[in-house]
Design a protein around this motif. Structure first.
Motif, PDB file in Angstrom:
ATOM      1  N   PHE A  22      73.219  94.642  62.475  1.00  0.00           N
ATOM      2  CA  PHE A  22      72.033  95.118  63.112  1.00  0.00           C
ATOM      3  C   PHE A  22      71.972  96.677  63.259  1.00  0.00           C
ATOM      4  N   ALA A  23      73.302  97.421  63.722  1.00  0.00           N
ATOM      5  CA  ALA A  23      73.360  98.529  64.035  1.00  0.00           C
ATOM      6  C   ALA A  23      73.125  99.474  62.831  1.00  0.00           C
ATOM      7  N   ILE A  24      73.562  99.025  61.607  1.00  0.00           N
ATOM      8  CA  ILE A  24      73.756  99.823  60.398  1.00  0.00           C
ATOM      9  C   ILE A  24      72.345  99.893  59.905  1.00  0.00           C
ATOM     10  N   HIS A  25      71.591  98.576  59.831  1.00  0.00           N
ATOM     11  CA  HIS A  25      70.239  98.469  59.449  1.00  0.00           C
ATOM     12  C   HIS A  25      69.470  99.468  60.355  1.00  0.00           C
ATOM     13  N   PHE A  26      69.809  99.369  61.617  1.00  0.00           N
ATOM     14  CA  PHE A  26      68.826 100.149  62.584  1.00  0.00           C
ATOM     15  C   PHE A  26      68.947 101.678  62.236  1.00  0.00           C
ATOM     16  N   ALA A  27      70.137 102.087  61.967  1.00  0.00           N
ATOM     17  CA  ALA A  27      70.449 103.326  61.773  1.00  0.00           C
ATOM     18  C   ALA A  27      69.916 103.812  60.474  1.00  0.00           C
ATOM     19  N   VAL A  28      70.270 103.124  59.497  1.00  0.00           N
ATOM     20  CA  VAL A  28      69.452 103.467  57.912  1.00  0.00           C
ATOM     21  C   VAL A  28      68.292 103.657  58.046  1.00  0.00           C
ATOM     22  N   PHE A  29      67.308 102.645  58.933  1.00  0.00           N
ATOM     23  CA  PHE A  29      65.981 102.620  59.091  1.00  0.00           C
ATOM     24  C   PHE A  29      65.642 104.197  59.610  1.00  0.00           C
ATOM     25  N   GLU A  30      66.268 104.661  60.438  1.00  0.00           N
ATOM     26  CA  GLU A  30      66.175 105.953  61.316  1.00  0.00           C
ATOM     27  C   GLU A  30      66.346 107.218  60.225  1.00  0.00           C
ATOM     28  N   MET A  31      67.419 107.109  59.387  1.00  0.00           N
ATOM     29  CA  MET A  31      67.952 107.920  58.510  1.00  0.00           C
ATOM     30  C   MET A  31      66.838 107.910  57.471  1.00  0.00           C
ATOM     31  N   LEU A  32      66.094 107.181  57.206  1.00  0.00           N
ATOM     32  CA  LEU A  32      64.884 107.132  56.233  1.00  0.00           C
ATOM     33  C   LEU A  32      63.777 107.798  56.649  1.00  0.00           C
ATOM     34  N   GLY A  33      63.821 108.361  57.999  1.00  0.00           N
ATOM     35  CA  GLY A  33      62.628 109.326  58.459  1.00  0.00           C
ATOM     36  C   GLY A  33      62.020 110.141  57.520  1.00  0.00           C
ATOM     37  N   TYR A  48      63.238  98.930  51.304  1.00  0.00           N
ATOM     38  CA  TYR A  48      64.594  99.370  50.793  1.00  0.00           C
ATOM     39  C   TYR A  48      65.451  98.737  51.617  1.00  0.00           C
ATOM     40  N   LEU A  49      65.586  98.341  52.908  1.00  0.00           N
ATOM     41  CA  LEU A  49      66.458  97.595  53.596  1.00  0.00           C
ATOM     42  C   LEU A  49      66.544  96.029  53.202  1.00  0.00           C
ATOM     43  N   SER A  50      65.270  95.825  52.749  1.00  0.00           N
ATOM     44  CA  SER A  50      65.210  94.346  52.430  1.00  0.00           C
ATOM     45  C   SER A  50      65.878  93.950  51.042  1.00  0.00           C
ATOM     46  N   HIS A  51      65.885  94.893  50.195  1.00  0.00           N
ATOM     47  CA  HIS A  51      66.554  95.220  49.076  1.00  0.00           C
ATOM     48  C   HIS A  51      68.000  95.063  49.055  1.00  0.00           C
ATOM     49  N   VAL A  52      68.481  95.756  50.043  1.00  0.00           N
ATOM     50  CA  VAL A  52      69.980  95.611  50.314  1.00  0.00           C
ATOM     51  C   VAL A  52      70.180  94.053  50.966  1.00  0.00           C
ATOM     52  N   HIS A  53      69.725  93.781  51.806  1.00  0.00           N
ATOM     53  CA  HIS A  53      69.904  92.604  52.396  1.00  0.00           C
ATOM     54  C   HIS A  53      70.043  91.294  51.612  1.00  0.00           C
ATOM     55  N   CYS A  54      68.958  91.433  50.601  1.00  0.00           N
ATOM     56  CA  CYS A  54      68.516  90.393  49.498  1.00  0.00           C
ATOM     57  C   CYS A  54      69.907  90.577  48.456  1.00  0.00           C
ATOM     58  N   THR A  55      70.256  91.604  48.195  1.00  0.00           N
ATOM     59  CA  THR A  55      71.261  91.881  47.178  1.00  0.00           C
ATOM     60  C   THR A  55      72.729  91.314  47.736  1.00  0.00           C
ATOM     61  N   LEU A 108      62.871  92.376  62.778  1.00  0.00           N
ATOM     62  CA  LEU A 108      61.925  92.021  63.704  1.00  0.00           C
ATOM     63  C   LEU A 108      61.354  93.089  64.849  1.00  0.00           C
ATOM     64  N   VAL A 109      62.713  93.871  65.341  1.00  0.00           N
ATOM     65  CA  VAL A 109      62.099  95.059  65.958  1.00  0.00           C
ATOM     66  C   VAL A 109      61.249  95.956  65.113  1.00  0.00           C
ATOM     67  N   ARG A 110      61.296  96.424  63.844  1.00  0.00           N
ATOM     68  CA  ARG A 110      60.644  97.077  63.238  1.00  0.00           C
ATOM     69  C   ARG A 110      59.083  96.581  63.038  1.00  0.00           C
TER      70      ARG A 110
END
Length: 262
Positions: A22-33, A48-55, A108-110
């Motif tokens: 959760f923390a990593i996905h949250f942080a990466v989303f913010e970094m993609l600002g 982009y995050l979905s691609h990583v999760h699916c992989t 879900l938060v996003r």
């Protein structure tokens, strides 16, 4: 071989994987600002995050299907797990599911923050699946169901790519992603996820649930199967959307956003 220590609850490693994911996905989303703050930019970040999760989850799930026995008609295997719920095979499943719980929590938060990422159906999906996965981890039950259902994510990258290439409607990449998404959605979510995994559970689980020694355990397993069933209704709803887009023919002239199909 290494064996699980025998705990009947979610252990610290699994909790750490979920929280860390959760923390990593949250942080990466913010970094993609740097991609911007527009609705499309927010959805692109989620893609982009979905691609990583699916992989990660698909590689784990498919590798397990290929290299290990999967007994979908055995309620003991599907509820308690391989080797009675101990050993490296079980931890393989549980660590993957724990990682996925963290991803779904952030997504879900996003979605709540940015409606462009997904609609009400996606919020329902994440609550059902996230709760389905997390309560199973907490009570150490049904992890094989959670893990094997991840094969359904095989269609997701193509859904994302279809959206990402929407400005190139006439390109071969767009056409391939659109066709691959529809075909894989039907194969993975309808035939395998529903026709094999869910239907086998509908056959073998009722008697297994009734045989459980406590009402609490019976209630939890019933809730797990109910959540699984609700997710089947969502998949059928999305399949209907795909059919409506295909039958309408508008997709031949322009990109049709599935979120806009009523």
């Amino acid at each position: 071989p290494w064996r699980h220590r025998g705990s009947d609850k979610m252990d610290a490693v699994e909790l750490g994987i979920s929280a860390g994911s959760f923390a990593i996905h949250f942080a990466v989303f913010e970094m993609l600002g740097w991609l911007g703050a527009t609705p499309d930019a927010q959805k692109l970040k989620a893609c982009y995050l979905s691609h990583v999760h699916c992989t990660i989850t698909l590689c784990s799930c498919i590798l397990y299907w290929i290299t290990n026995e999967v007994r979908v008609f055995s309620p003991e295997f599907m509820v308690e797990g391989p080797n009675g719920g101990s050993g490296t095979e079980m931890q393989w499943m549980r660590y993957t599911v724990a990682f996925s719980v963290g991803y779904f929590g952030n997504d879900l938060v996003r979605i709540v923050q940015h409606s462009s990422i997904g609609g009400t159906d996606m919020i329902a999906h994440h609550i059902i699946i996230g709760g389905f996965f997390l309560t199973g981890l907490l009570d150490r039950c049904c992890t094989p169901y959670h893990f094997l259902f991840m094969i359904e994510e095989l269609s997701t990258p193509f859904l994302n790519l279809r959206w990402q290439y929407r400005a190139e409607k006439n390109s071969k990449v767009y056409a391939f992603c659109q066709a691959a998404f529809a075909i894989l959605f039907f194969l993975c979510r309808i035939l395998i996820g529903t026709g094999l995994v869910w239907l086998s559970g509908a056959v073998v689980l009722p008697s297994y649930i009734l045989a459980q020694p406590s009402l609490l355990r019976q209630g939890h397993l019933t809730a797990q199967f109910t959540a699984c069933t609700l997710s089947r209704f969502l998949n059928l709803f999305w399949m209907w959307k795909i059919y409506k887009i295909a039958a309408g023919g508008a997709y031949k002239k322009q990109h049709v956003d599935e979120d806009k199909v009523n």
